[in-house]
Design an enzyme around this catalytic site. Structure first.
Site, PDB file in Angstrom:
ATOM      1  N   ARG A  41       0.817  -1.222   0.000  1.00 22.26           N
ATOM      2  CA  ARG A  41       0.000   0.000   0.000  1.00 22.26           C
ATOM      3  C   ARG A  41       0.850   1.271   0.000  1.00 22.26           C
ATOM      4  O   ARG A  41       0.379   2.322  -0.405  1.00 22.26           O
ATOM      5  CB  ARG A  41      -0.941   0.003   1.205  1.00 22.26           C
ATOM      6  CG  ARG A  41      -2.044  -1.042   1.043  1.00 22.26           C
ATOM      7  CD  ARG A  41      -3.154  -0.783   2.001  1.00 22.26           C
ATOM      8  NE  ARG A  41      -4.147  -1.820   1.973  1.00 22.26           N
ATOM      9  CZ  ARG A  41      -5.194  -1.838   2.761  1.00 22.26           C
ATOM     10  NH1 ARG A  41      -5.386  -0.867   3.636  1.00 22.26           N
ATOM     11  NH2 ARG A  41      -6.077  -2.806   2.689  1.00 22.26           N
ATOM     12  N   ASP A 149     -15.479   9.765   9.194  1.00 22.08           N
ATOM     13  CA  ASP A 149     -14.394   8.813   8.945  1.00 22.08           C
ATOM     14  C   ASP A 149     -13.070   9.541   9.176  1.00 22.08           C
ATOM     15  O   ASP A 149     -13.000  10.770   9.127  1.00 22.08           O
ATOM     16  CB  ASP A 149     -14.455   8.258   7.511  1.00 22.08           C
ATOM     17  CG  ASP A 149     -13.745   6.917   7.388  1.00 22.08           C
ATOM     18  OD1 ASP A 149     -14.428   5.871   7.375  1.00 22.08           O
ATOM     19  OD2 ASP A 149     -12.487   6.903   7.332  1.00 22.08           O
TER      20      ASP A 149
HETATM   21  C1  LIG Z   1     -14.270  -1.410   6.391  1.00 20.61           C
HETATM   22  S1  LIG Z   1     -14.769   0.271   6.477  1.00 20.61           S
HETATM   23  C2  LIG Z   1     -16.434   0.100   7.068  1.00 20.61           C
HETATM   24  C3  LIG Z   1     -17.408   0.956   6.305  1.00 20.61           C
HETATM   25  C4  LIG Z   1     -18.876   0.799   6.725  1.00 20.61           C
HETATM   26  N1  LIG Z   1     -19.063   1.117   8.114  1.00 20.61           N
HETATM   27  C5  LIG Z   1     -19.364  -0.599   6.440  1.00 20.61           C
HETATM   28  O1  LIG Z   1     -19.523  -1.411   7.335  1.00 20.61           O
HETATM   29  O2  LIG Z   1     -19.591  -0.895   5.260  1.00 20.61           O
HETATM   30  C6  LIG Z   1     -13.900   0.826   7.946  1.00 20.61           C
HETATM   31  C7  LIG Z   1     -13.755   2.341   8.002  1.00 20.61           C
HETATM   32  O3  LIG Z   1     -13.315   2.704   9.322  1.00 20.61           O
HETATM   33  C8  LIG Z   1     -12.452   3.821   9.192  1.00 20.61           C
HETATM   34  N2  LIG Z   1     -11.606   3.936  10.393  1.00 20.61           N
HETATM   35  C9  LIG Z   1     -10.602   3.121  10.796  1.00 20.61           C
HETATM   36  N3  LIG Z   1     -10.037   3.582  11.921  1.00 20.61           N
HETATM   37  C10 LIG Z   1     -10.701   4.708  12.253  1.00 20.61           C
HETATM   38  C11 LIG Z   1     -10.592   5.653  13.319  1.00 20.61           C
HETATM   39  N4  LIG Z   1      -9.662   5.532  14.274  1.00 20.61           N
HETATM   40  N5  LIG Z   1     -11.439   6.704  13.334  1.00 20.61           N
HETATM   41  C12 LIG Z   1     -12.382   6.845  12.367  1.00 20.61           C
HETATM   42  N6  LIG Z   1     -12.552   5.992  11.328  1.00 20.61           N
HETATM   43  C13 LIG Z   1     -11.716   4.943  11.277  1.00 20.61           C
HETATM   44  C14 LIG Z   1     -11.657   3.528   7.936  1.00 20.61           C
HETATM   45  O4  LIG Z   1     -11.084   4.693   7.373  1.00 20.61           O
HETATM   46  C15 LIG Z   1     -12.712   2.872   7.040  1.00 20.61           C
HETATM   47  O5  LIG Z   1     -13.273   3.788   6.134  1.00 20.61           O
END
Ligand SMILES: C[S@@+](CC[C@H](N)C(=O)[O-])C[C@H]1O[C@@H](n2cnc3c(N)ncnc32)[C@H](O)[C@@H]1O
Length: 279
Positions: A41, A149
């Site tokens: 990445r 996010d």
């Molecule tokens: C796999 S996606 C899930 C998206 C959606 N909630 C779903 O279930 O389809 C996980 C998201 O969590 C966000 N994320 C990870 N760590 C985070 C943090 N510390 N604070 C805010 N967002 C975070 C990532 O950027 C990512 O967009």
């Protein structure tokens, strides 16, 4: 990937520096098994901006260079999502949660929902579709979704509401027509979420590890497929802070492979990864 297959030198020391920084900043754990993922990445950015040197990249991280840190965090987050992912949650919302809130919040006629970790926006737009369908029969309600996010790139895409036509292929022609505008000419192959759905949602950048700046409480929190990447201590702290942002009876939806078992006793299961804040 063995050492020889890598274009740039990426030592265990580089990996350790990057993974400890990411975990401290975001809560996302990067065990040794993720070393190849981290390399793949980051390598194109390291080639483009750091002359192929992970030393230079790590130095910029250590020096707190904001562009490098943003690039690192955006590259490491996993953003997989889809419209109506885990559809049973949206069915439950329409069949149980919204009818209940219609009675419970009758005095204020106000409902607040938080999509925490909204990625590219499919989750909050799915919520907006449900809200539109439900509340068109109940005018005069103030219903809003906060979508947050950590990753600035996905948030920008979410706010644009623009998707490829393949991302919405699950919808019937009538549904597509109702909720999306089709792109023409150079935007052929793209769709854009219609503004009456966008109006339900505010998009904000927010790191879930940082204090929550929002005033008020939420009736419903969706935090799905986010905490799987966090260690247990981070999960415990986060759910405690979610509980503080809800009134008793508030609903919390988590991802299919996640659980609050041994993590929080402030919520009780309503089945199927749906929880309620206890009194
Ligand atoms: C796999 S996606 C899930 C998206 C959606 N909630 C779903 O279930 O389809 C996980 C998201 O969590 C966000 N994320 C990870 N760590 C985070 C943090 N510390 N604070 C805010 N967002 C975070 C990532 O950027 C990512 O967009």
């Amino acid at each position: 990937m063995d050492k020889a297959a890598r274009e740039f030198e990426f030592s265990d020391k580089h990996f350790a520096r990057i993974s400890s920084f990411v975990t401290a900043q975001t809560g996302i754990l990067l065990p040794a098994a993720k070393k190849d993922m981290v390399y793949s990445r980051l390598s194109k950015h390291v080639r483009r901006n750091y002359g192929g040197s992970f030393d230079a990249f790590c130095l910029a991280v250590d020096n707190g260079d904001p562009d490098t840190i943003e690039l690192l965090i955006n590259a490491i987050t996993t953003n997989l999502t889809a419209f109506f992912r885990e559809k049973h949650h949206f069915d439950y919302l329409k069949q149980h949660v919204l009818p209940e809130l219609l009675i419970k919040n009758q005095a204020t006629k106000k409902i607040r929902i938080w999509s925490a970790g909204c990625s590219t926006g499919e989750e909050p737009y799915s919520l907006a579709i449900c809200l539109h369908q439900f509340f068109k029969g109940h005018p005069g309600w103030d219903v809003k979704v906060l979508a947050t996010d950590l990753d600035a790139n996905v948030l920008e895409q979410a706010a644009s509401g623009i998707y490829t036509i393949e991302r919405v292929s699950q919808f019937s022609e009538d549904e597509k027509h109702a909720w999306f505008s089709r792109g023409k000419a150079e935007n052929n192959g793209l769709v854009k979420v219609k503004s009456f759905l966008k109006e339900f949602i505010s998009f904000r950048r927010l790191n879930l590890l940082h204090p929550f700046p929002m005033k008020g409480t939420f009736d419903v929190i969706f935090c799905r497929n986010v905490i799987i990447y966090f260690d247990k201590t981070t999960q415990v702290g986060l759910f405690h802070r979610f509980a503080e942002k809800m009134l008793p009876g508030g609903y919390l939806f988590i991802g299919h492979s996640e659980t609050l078992f041994n993590i929080s006793n402030q919520f009780v299961s309503d089945g199927n990864t749906i929880y309620r804040r206890i009194t």
